[in-house]
Design an enzyme around this catalytic site. Structure first.
Site: not given
Ligand code: 5GP
Ligand code: MG
Length: 180
Positions: A43, A104, A160
């Site tokens: 990403g 996130d 994506d």
């Molecule tokens: P975390 O580990 O903080 O929950 O998530 C991070 C990863 O989740 C990001 O690097 C991304 O790949 C994915 N992600 C979280 N929210 C979104 C979103 O709104 N859209 C997309 N495309 N990916 C997300």
């Molecule tokens: Mg990511």
């Protein structure tokens, strides 16, 4: 039906302007160090590339590497992270700036910070384009944040949905519309 909202959430020009401001902060804090940038694939590829281009114009010439972090396939959000690609450069004793697309739940960033610290980095800073503070499950923060957003699913500028939309130059929102 899942579809891309007609209106960008954040335009290409807004992203460019914000990156300019973030790089001024990064340069102010880190200019004296030989920085190692570690982008988290996939990403962050576009964001990392744009940051590096602006750093160059601010006379910063970091080393650049990428890692690939993913959640274990299968059950959604088990929280179990997996490192699919080790950094190829040695992080020991270095100042590292981790770059990711979005914070996130925070699990990915926490995992990345921990393994880079474990490998002996002297200083670990983090930079994300987007932050969804309302979704946090792990106590972690980023030192440099582009935009804080609500809990919407964003695509574009590297992010994506099932492999698509990464090429959009702006950030859009995916909306789930009931079939007409
Ligand atoms: P975390 O580990 O903080 O929950 O998530 C991070 C990863 O989740 C990001 O690097 C991304 O790949 C994915 N992600 C979280 N929210 C979104 C979103 O709104 N859209 C997309 N495309 N990916 C997300
Ligand atoms: Mg990511």
């Amino acid at each position: 039906m899942i579809q891309l909202s007609g209106k960008p959430l954040i335009t290409e020009a807004e992203i460019r302007a914000r990156i300019g401001q973030m790089v001024i902060e990064i340069a102010r804090d880190l200019q004296r160090q030989e920085l190692l940038i570690i982008g988290i694939l996939r990403g962050s590829f576009m964001f990392t590339a744009d940051i590096v281009r602006v750093l160059y114009n601010n006379d910063m010439h970091p080393l650049i590497d990428f890692v690939f972090v993913t959640s274990y396939a299968g059950m959604e959000s088990t929280g179990e992270m997996k490192l699919l690609r080790e950094p190829s450069l040695n992080v020991e004793g270095r100042w590292v700036l981790i770059v990711d697309d979005i914070l996130d739940t925070g699990r990915t960033m926490k995992y990345a910070q921990d393994f880079i610290k474990e490998r002996g980095a002297e200083e670990v800073r983090s930079c994300v384009l987007l932050d969804k503070p309302g979704r946090r499950l792990v106590d972690v923060h980023a030192d440099y944040v582009g935009f804080s957003i609500d809990d919407v699913f964003v695509v574009g500028y590297g992010l994506d949905y099932e492999g698509r939309y990464r090429d959009l130059p702006y950030l859009g929102v995916l909306e789930d519309h009931p079939a007409a």
